[in-house]
Design an enzyme around this catalytic site. Sequence first.
Site, PDB file in Angstrom:
ATOM      1  N   HIS A  62       0.834  -1.212   0.000  1.00  0.00           N
ATOM      2  CA  HIS A  62       0.000   0.000   0.000  1.00  0.00           C
ATOM      3  C   HIS A  62       0.868   1.261   0.000  1.00  0.00           C
ATOM      4  CE1 HIS A  62      -3.834   2.111   1.322  1.00  0.00           C
ATOM      5  NE2 HIS A  62      -2.926   3.008   1.655  1.00  0.00           N
ATOM      6  N   HIS A  64       1.093   5.471  -1.893  1.00  0.00           N
ATOM      7  CA  HIS A  64       0.487   6.494  -2.770  1.00  0.00           C
ATOM      8  C   HIS A  64       1.635   7.271  -3.420  1.00  0.00           C
ATOM      9  CE1 HIS A  64      -3.530   6.375  -0.565  1.00  0.00           C
ATOM     10  NE2 HIS A  64      -2.734   5.896   0.372  1.00  0.00           N
ATOM     11  N   GLU A 142      -8.244   4.063  -7.708  1.00  0.00           N
ATOM     12  CA  GLU A 142      -9.052   4.477  -6.557  1.00  0.00           C
ATOM     13  C   GLU A 142     -10.336   5.179  -6.986  1.00  0.00           C
ATOM     14  OE1 GLU A 142      -7.678   6.400  -2.500  1.00  0.00           O
ATOM     15  OE2 GLU A 142      -7.945   7.962  -3.995  1.00  0.00           O
ATOM     16  N   SER A 146     -18.429  11.176  -2.530  1.00  0.00           N
ATOM     17  CA  SER A 146     -19.570  10.867  -1.666  1.00  0.00           C
ATOM     18  C   SER A 146     -20.858  11.533  -2.147  1.00  0.00           C
ATOM     19  CB  SER A 146     -19.258  11.300  -0.229  1.00  0.00           C
ATOM     20  OG  SER A 146     -18.876  12.656  -0.218  1.00  0.00           O
ATOM     21  N   HIS A 181     -11.792   4.458  -1.796  1.00  0.00           N
ATOM     22  CA  HIS A 181     -11.005   5.270  -0.877  1.00  0.00           C
ATOM     23  C   HIS A 181     -11.320   4.952   0.590  1.00  0.00           C
ATOM     24  CE1 HIS A 181     -10.019   8.879   1.597  1.00  0.00           C
ATOM     25  NE2 HIS A 181      -8.856   8.387   1.262  1.00  0.00           N
ATOM     26  N   HIS A 208      -9.346   1.906   2.383  1.00  0.00           N
ATOM     27  CA  HIS A 208      -8.977   2.427   3.701  1.00  0.00           C
ATOM     28  C   HIS A 208     -10.191   2.201   4.603  1.00  0.00           C
ATOM     29  CE1 HIS A 208      -6.336   4.983   1.088  1.00  0.00           C
ATOM     30  NE2 HIS A 208      -5.483   4.802   2.074  1.00  0.00           N
ATOM     31  N   GLU A 211      -9.526   4.012  10.045  1.00  0.00           N
ATOM     32  CA  GLU A 211      -8.152   4.465  10.264  1.00  0.00           C
ATOM     33  C   GLU A 211      -8.052   5.290  11.554  1.00  0.00           C
ATOM     34  OE1 GLU A 211      -6.848   6.749   6.935  1.00  0.00           O
ATOM     35  OE2 GLU A 211      -4.772   6.905   7.649  1.00  0.00           O
ATOM     36  N   ASP A 307       2.366   3.006   3.265  1.00  0.00           N
ATOM     37  CA  ASP A 307       1.460   4.085   2.892  1.00  0.00           C
ATOM     38  C   ASP A 307       2.280   5.049   2.019  1.00  0.00           C
ATOM     39  OD1 ASP A 307      -1.034   5.254   2.780  1.00  0.00           O
ATOM     40  OD2 ASP A 307      -1.305   5.358   4.931  1.00  0.00           O
TER      41      ASP A 307
HETATM   42  O1  MCF Z   1      -3.544   6.354   3.699  1.00  0.00           O
HETATM   43  C1  MCF Z   1      -3.339   7.725   3.886  1.00  0.00           C
HETATM   44  C2  MCF Z   1      -4.309   8.195   4.929  1.00  0.00           C
HETATM   45  N1  MCF Z   1      -5.685   7.825   4.651  1.00  0.00           N
HETATM   46  C3  MCF Z   1      -6.362   8.128   3.520  1.00  0.00           C
HETATM   47  N2  MCF Z   1      -5.928   8.532   2.376  1.00  0.00           N
HETATM   48  C4  MCF Z   1      -4.691   8.777   1.942  1.00  0.00           C
HETATM   49  C5  MCF Z   1      -3.491   8.467   2.586  1.00  0.00           C
HETATM   50  N3  MCF Z   1      -2.469   8.981   1.881  1.00  0.00           N
HETATM   51  C6  MCF Z   1      -2.985   9.518   0.807  1.00  0.00           C
HETATM   52  N4  MCF Z   1      -4.317   9.418   0.807  1.00  0.00           N
HETATM   53  C7  MCF Z   1      -5.146   9.943  -0.283  1.00  0.00           C
HETATM   54  C8  MCF Z   1      -6.231   9.073  -0.794  1.00  0.00           C
HETATM   55  O2  MCF Z   1      -5.817   8.105  -1.663  1.00  0.00           O
HETATM   56  O3  MCF Z   1      -5.783  11.099   0.117  1.00  0.00           O
HETATM   57  C9  MCF Z   1      -6.689  11.412  -0.879  1.00  0.00           C
HETATM   58  C10 MCF Z   1      -7.172  10.083  -1.432  1.00  0.00           C
HETATM   59  O4  MCF Z   1      -7.064  10.086  -2.797  1.00  0.00           O
HETATM   60  C11 MCF Z   1      -7.712  12.411  -0.482  1.00  0.00           C
HETATM   61  S1  MCF Z   1      -8.749  12.128   0.853  1.00  0.00           S
HETATM   62  C12 MCF Z   1      -7.844  12.185   2.317  1.00  0.00           C
HETATM   63 FE    FE Z   2      -3.275   5.005   2.228  1.00  0.00          FE
END
Ligand code: MCF
Ligand code: FE
Length: 404
Positions: A62, A64, A142, A146, A181, A208, A211, A307
């Site tokens: 996992h 990003h 992803e 909402s 997401h 996710h 969390e 992450d």
């Molecule tokens: O995992 C971490 C924390 N939790 C959620 N989202 C994200 C994380 N790092 C990046 N994100 C991204 C997610 O993929 O944040 C974006 C999304 O596209 C916006 S919403 C928090």
């Molecule tokens: Fe994440």
Amino acid sequence: MKIIHADFIYTPDGFIKNSAVAFTGTIEEIGTLEVLETKYTEAEIIYTPAHSVLFPGLINTHVHLEFSANKTSLAYGSFNSWLDSVIEHRDDLMGACDNAMMMHECEEMMRSGITTFGAISSFGNELEVCEKTPQRVVFFNELIGSNAMYADMLYGDFEDRVRASQSCDPGSRITPAVAIHAPYSVHPILLQKAVNVAKKNQMPLSAHFLESQEEREWLESNEGTFKAFFRKYFNTSTSVTTIEEFMHAFDTYPTHFAHCVQATPEELDYLHRKGHSIAHCPRSNRYLGCGRLAIEDLALPFSVATDGLSSNDSLNIFDELRAAIMLHNDIPIQELSLQLLRAVTADAAELLGLNCGKIEVGRFADFAVITLPEAPVREEELALWSILHTKKVSQVYIEGEQYV
Ligand code: MCF
Ligand code: FE
């Protein structure tokens, strides 16, 4: 044919001594160097430095990549302030993150022994880099949104990205996949459609989930710090789903849930019974003030992942494992070390449905060679020494080719 020899080999049956592995793109045979040399007379012999341990290539389930430009822009300490800072800096961070930067991070991961990673992609920006990097990439498209008003548009864009990831060259080692997401950010209709896409195409699926305490409070009672956030940015005061409804949407398809720090024992038990698993991100959880996942009580399988740099300081998997050792300070250290190594190899591969992660005949010849500073005095401590002494690995192979 190639034959690689190391002082120790990490196999599903534990560390074995003075053995070698014969491989092409896949692992052909494991045995003593003498036997393999005699059998495969034409093979190229690879000797590793003294005190080396041959591991299967490590797996970061996992990450990003799109957030690779973040150094100090995003607020750490509490999930609420992090979320606000994502809204404020997201465009700048995306703009500052080019292919060269993402490729640099793939190389950083490679130098820590990662031969496979799961890329959570919001916009599809990293597809080109993921095609180019030699690593296997499970490309998680992803879905986020909402507001039912934009559902069709968002779903259309998601479908385009899924198609793009499906049409990559097979040599690029990309596995198309789906990511939801989070419960608070995805409309139930969109959610169900995306789960069906994963199911129909037998793609890995991830989300996710639970969390932060703030997420839980919002999903349970429409209260807490998410309330002001959703009022301000989305003009709404009610969550689109509940914890139960969200979990049930995945009932028929095994999913890799990131975090789950705030899940109750009953919820974890439910996830376990439905065949799901967890991506445990210890540093991300600590940095965003989310708490500690009680892995000592987990019955369901889990991977360990970095992450993104949106909630971390490096994508080095050994940094992550060292952090896990410090965070889970009540678990006996040798036992924990062994469990963590399995989480980033065999367990991670199984959760993602990939034929790697184990040094076993028939698996892909993906390897990471780590080299200890001296011969281990007590061999039962090999797992711990491997984690503590590795900043960078000394060699990396993917499908039989050497990349480090
Ligand atoms: O995992 C971490 C924390 N939790 C959620 N989202 C994200 C994380 N790092 C990046 N994100 C991204 C997610 O993929 O944040 C974006 C999304 O596209 C916006 S919403 C928090
Ligand atoms: Fe994440």
